[in-house]
Design an enzyme around this catalytic site. Structure first.
Site, PDB file in Angstrom:
ATOM      1  N   HIS A  25     -37.056 -26.231 -52.645  1.00 20.13           N
ATOM      2  CA  HIS A  25     -38.072 -27.056 -51.987  1.00 20.13           C
ATOM      3  C   HIS A  25     -38.449 -28.265 -52.855  1.00 20.13           C
ATOM      4  O   HIS A  25     -39.484 -28.870 -52.648  1.00 20.13           O
ATOM      5  CB  HIS A  25     -39.333 -26.240 -51.713  1.00 20.13           C
ATOM      6  CG  HIS A  25     -39.087 -24.988 -50.949  1.00 20.13           C
ATOM      7  ND1 HIS A  25     -38.505 -24.996 -49.709  1.00 20.13           N
ATOM      8  CD2 HIS A  25     -39.310 -23.689 -51.255  1.00 20.13           C
ATOM      9  CE1 HIS A  25     -38.402 -23.747 -49.273  1.00 20.13           C
ATOM     10  NE2 HIS A  25     -38.871 -22.929 -50.206  1.00 20.13           N
ATOM     11  N   HIS A  83     -37.531 -22.483 -44.688  1.00 19.26           N
ATOM     12  CA  HIS A  83     -36.381 -21.684 -45.131  1.00 19.26           C
ATOM     13  C   HIS A  83     -35.428 -21.518 -43.974  1.00 19.26           C
ATOM     14  O   HIS A  83     -34.609 -20.610 -43.945  1.00 19.26           O
ATOM     15  CB  HIS A  83     -36.802 -20.302 -45.609  1.00 19.26           C
ATOM     16  CG  HIS A  83     -37.942 -20.330 -46.555  1.00 19.26           C
ATOM     17  ND1 HIS A  83     -39.245 -20.279 -46.138  1.00 19.26           N
ATOM     18  CD2 HIS A  83     -37.975 -20.429 -47.892  1.00 19.26           C
ATOM     19  CE1 HIS A  83     -40.032 -20.345 -47.192  1.00 19.26           C
ATOM     20  NE2 HIS A  83     -39.297 -20.433 -48.268  1.00 19.26           N
TER      21      HIS A  83
END
Ligand SMILES: Nc1ncnc2c1ncn2[C@@H]1O[C@H](COP(=O)(O)OP(=O)(O)O)[C@@H](O)[C@H]1O
Ligand SMILES: Nc1ncnc2c1ncn2[C@@H]1O[C@H](COP(=O)(O)OP(=O)(O)O)[C@@H](O)[C@H]1O
Ligand SMILES: [Mg+2]
Ligand SMILES: [Mg+2]
Ligand SMILES: [Mg+2]
Ligand SMILES: [Mg+2]
Lengths: 208, 331, 331, 208
Positions: B57, B219
């Site tokens: 991320h 995700h």
């Protein structure tokens, strides 16, 4: 005696082997309703756990389970790491100081482990998690009839497959809502491996 | 899988080494861990801020290390929560005696691992508080199960709690500021393409040549619907409407806007999205205090974006505007 | 073509509107043009800095508007140099009487259009100087034809010339600083995937599932060779070696490093590249003064990176470190 | 008279039509050895140029060419914008104040335009650019024999095709070095359209 340190070590090694073999399968299940890392996470963690217990020789089931627990907690991550880690930690506490245990002690350990899982993850049966395999498997262990490895494995298998019909309420799959229906829960699948391997091992002779 | 990597199993390790090599005067690694901390941690007289989660991320979370934001970032495997021992090391390294706030994104794994770490730290006598960010309004009825997911709004929590901590506030005050952000921040995302976790080697889901997913998580968790790809303005409208519905913003309310890229989307497209978001807000007489456009909370090379709105009061405005020396969020 | 756009022919227009909506207090658009300028332009007593080029390289160039960097950015169509009239408007808008420096990337189109604009401005009595950035060492023998291309090193020219101008230096001094950067900066890039110009609707070139292009330009111009994809460390080595060869860096020399993403590459991978670049430099006893990792000079959604090294002396170090308030380059 | 304002307007409109038709082809040529925008650039610019001259009625070839020049300069961008813009600017200067011109004046205008192109782009024949079409086309116009539209078009065509064999020395294609060989230069292709359309127009009656 249903379980001793030697069998428990065999259990962990063989479980690790199956997880390595089925790493892709577990990951595929998790790609369908999660984030696609369950096989990767467990393969990493159980390999380390197997390595850790190989490095030692144990006289105490509790010590063995504690090493497995600490390794899983430290190596798996994600949701399954703390869960399996907690379960083995509870086993280690229940079996502390014992070299071998009878069925009652084994069932007691797994009951504690199941409590630990519920406390940690706050899931209930029906939420489409590993609990759906643990709950009936532990109930079978604690039951009245004779302990039969094949029956234990088949209870676990049936419940694992049963997660397919469920809508997930906990874990990452819960974000899918109804779309989670139709897929086996990855944690239920790995828990099935755990119980079916245990069933094999307790059914075997002292040094098969 | 086309990636600038050496070994799929070593991406997090090598990323950490590359970050430390890039910013040797600003961050350091706790030896033997995947924890990065501010060079000067623990900062005396300041509450320590720890965040982290799965990697992939970036710049979340290690990019937010620095004066005015985070003290420690714990890097898990790609998309996998870090383990309690790592989080515990982070807590110990940033505690100056004033306590430590854990900023956790609302995922089962993150919560359990951070909770176990908190228990370990508390057993050692360290004061620990936890906040759980759940800004993603995409999947509504998950509120009754695991709750909403934590996504890009987390960056505003880092910023505002960080500014509060930098002023010397107590753990309770920093926690309260973080909670206030969480109550007032909402996000929603969408994806045009999936991403590939290096160790998995194949995409986590499929999207057809003309498909997109509205409400996608960071995700690759699915969202509300898979639909035919639509013009940017319609996408911006869908995301913003959903947020406005939930956040109940009215005329004269003031917001900060974040148009976040998921990693594979050109900045040009993010500005095109911002154009429409700003137009919608203007149309509703909502004041835009500040706008952040860029890659803040990514999902590897996923193409897509998320929109975040943070409702501001005087205190939040002031803390958002406060100085920050973080690598990826200089103010 | 999967893009967050409304209309392929309006991407630049809508991007500009989205940028102005994002930063209304920092930049403004010259009405009827595709020129963005610092809100406070022309800044009295300061040389004006104008750059620009085709769009699709965001945050280049409008992201570098701000105190300490650029005064105007001229946005052409995607990958197409802006026209002279636009550049001319930019020059007029930022000239405070001290003259204007044009920072041009070395492409035939850019040079011709900026030259024509300079001629127009000079005819109006505005002092104009031009520098041409040619940092790309990928294609050697083009030196004898059109010369090297200008790529990510341009950002260092903006930064350093901008800092010089902010100090009130004369046009000649600012030009000299820019030229010094150009003499000391070298870059080289590579691509894993192509990108799609919205109006074209299909990729400019093809790369097989296992292929990459070493020496790729920022518009998809081919480089040295198309090869099988290699590990990140080997790629970093190839790019760095080529730069070191050209820049003739020796022990104890000091550099700034930029690991630039082309738009579609996760930050994680850029840090993995930086890990190796830093290792190579350390191995040669070259001091790394500072490192910049991120998307600075992109090529839409192309996956890939470039490595830039800037050899620093005392003056360049000081100017690089100087404050900057630019949107995408805060110091 | 070989060219007057009416024919010149027809030239620009028809050239625009061909460029719109061949936008993709020109872009494909530029994708092979450049950045794939040549067709897009010219289609944008010539459409505007055609619009601009439609909005006016001209008595002066110079004025018409100047409007074309200013539109191309302001709308095309890239390398071809300043080049074609400069060429039309030179034509406008050479033909200023004339409503119609003879062959000599036409040739003079194009000679100036070619000079302008060389000054602006610093390319020489053989560099694989539009110059490779302009130079022989202009030489033919300025030549001794009778002016034959078909011959003009075929000179331009042959030289356009000849750029295929060349290695680029100027423009974006120069970065390819030897890899540029085997592809027609996009600017040469658009310049062929310019001359072949001119050839058509000058061969036609007053108001075909
Ligand atoms: N709250 C919970 N209680 C029990 N089991 C859970 C819970 N959340 C998730 N799980 C189990 O964990 C599995 C997912 O593990 P894993 O993929 O390793 O972690 P993550 O979801 O963090 O990626 C699920 O399939 C489910 O069986
Ligand atoms: N220096 C030059 N002199 C003459 N013609 C040139 C020169 N550079 C480029 N060209 C012409 O311009 C054409 C490319 O135009 P275009 O694609 O519109 O611009 P760009 O290369 O900026 O994208 C080339 O095919 C070539 O014929
Ligand atoms: Mg998972
Ligand atoms: Mg995970
Ligand atoms: Mg171009
Ligand atoms: Mg071109």
């Amino acid at each position: 005696m249903v379980l001793d340190v030697e069998k428990a070590a065999r259990w962990i090694h063989r479980l690790n082997g199956k997880i390595q073999e089925q790493k892709q399968y577990l990951t595929d299940l998790d790609q369908a309703i999660g984030d696609g890392d369950h096989g990767i996470n467990l393969a990493r963690g159980f390999q380390e756990a197997a390595n850790a217990i190989s490095a030692n020789s144990y006289q105490d089931l509790g010590a063995l389970c504690k090493d497995v627990a600490m390794t899983l907690i430290g190596k798996v991550g994600g949701a399954s790491g703390p869960l399996y880690g907690t379960a083995f930690m509870k086993l280690s506490m229940a079996w502390k100081g014992q070299k071998e245990i009878d069925r009652e002690a084994m069932a007691k350990g797994f009951k504690d482990a199941l409590e630990g899982l519920k406390m940690r993850g706050k899931a209930q049966p029906g939420d489409k998690t590993m609990i759906d395999v643990w709950e009936p498997a532990v109930a079978y262990m604690a039951g009245e009839g004779p302990l039969n490895g094949e029956e234990l494995a088949s209870v676990a298998k049936e419940k694992m497959e049963g997660t397919k019909e469920l809508e997930a309420k906990k874990g990452r799959a819960a974000y899918l809502g109804k779309r989670s229906i139709g897929h086996i829960d990855p944690g239920a699948a790995s828990s099935y491996l755990l119980f079916s391997t245990l069933a094999e091992v307790i059914g075997e002779g002292e040094s098969a | 899988m086309k990636k600038l990597i050496n070994n799929p199993d070593r991406v997090v390790e090598e990323m950490i080494e590359g970050m430390v090599a890039a910013y040797p005067n600003r961050i350091r690694r706790l030896p033997g861990t995947t924890v990065l901390v501010r060079k000067d941690a623990p900062v005396q007289g300041k509450v320590g801020l720890v965040s982290g989660g799965g990697s992939g991320h970036e710049p979340s979370h290690a990019g937010y290390l620095g004066k005015g934001m985070l003290d420690a970032a714990v890097c898990g495997e790609v998309f996998t929560s870090p383990t309690p021992d790592q989080v515990y090391e982070a807590i110990k390294a940033v505690d100056s005696g004033k306590g430590v706030l854990l900023i956790i994104k609302n995922y089962t794994g993150d919560i359990m691992n951070f909770e176990m770490a908190a228990e370990m730290a508390e057993a050692e006598g360290i004061k620990v508080a936890k906040v759980v960010v759940n800004d993603d309004v995409a999947v509504e009825n998950s509120t009754y199960t695991t709750g909403r997911r934590g996504i890009a709004g987390t960056v505003f929590v880092h910023k505002i709690a960080g500014a509060m901590a930098e002023r010397g506030a107590s753990l309770e005050e920093v926690e309260a500021a973080a909670k206030k952000v969480i109550e007032n921040v909402r996000s929603m995302g969408m994806a045009l393409t999936p991403c590939i976790v290096p160790a998995a080697g194949k995409p986590g889901f499929e999207l057809g040549e003309k498909e997109m997913e509205i409400g996608m998580g960071i995700h690759g968790e699915p969202g509300i619907e898979k639909t035919e790809i639509r013009p940017a303005d319609e996408i911006a409208q869908t995301l913003t409407d959903k947020i406005l519905d939930d956040l109940k913003l009215g005329e004269k309310d003031k917001v900060a806007v974040m148009i976040n890229g998921l990693g594979g989307t050109p900045l040009m497209e993010l500005y095109i999205i911002n154009r429409k978001v700003a137009e919608i807000l203007k149309g509703k007489n909502i004041e835009i205090h500040d706008t952040f456009v860029g890659n803040y909370m990514t999902s590897l090379e996923m193409a897509g974006c998320s929109v975040t709105l943070l409702k501001l009061d005087e205190q939040l405005t002031e803390l958002l505007d406060a100085e920050s020396d973080a690598i990826a969020f200089k103010r």
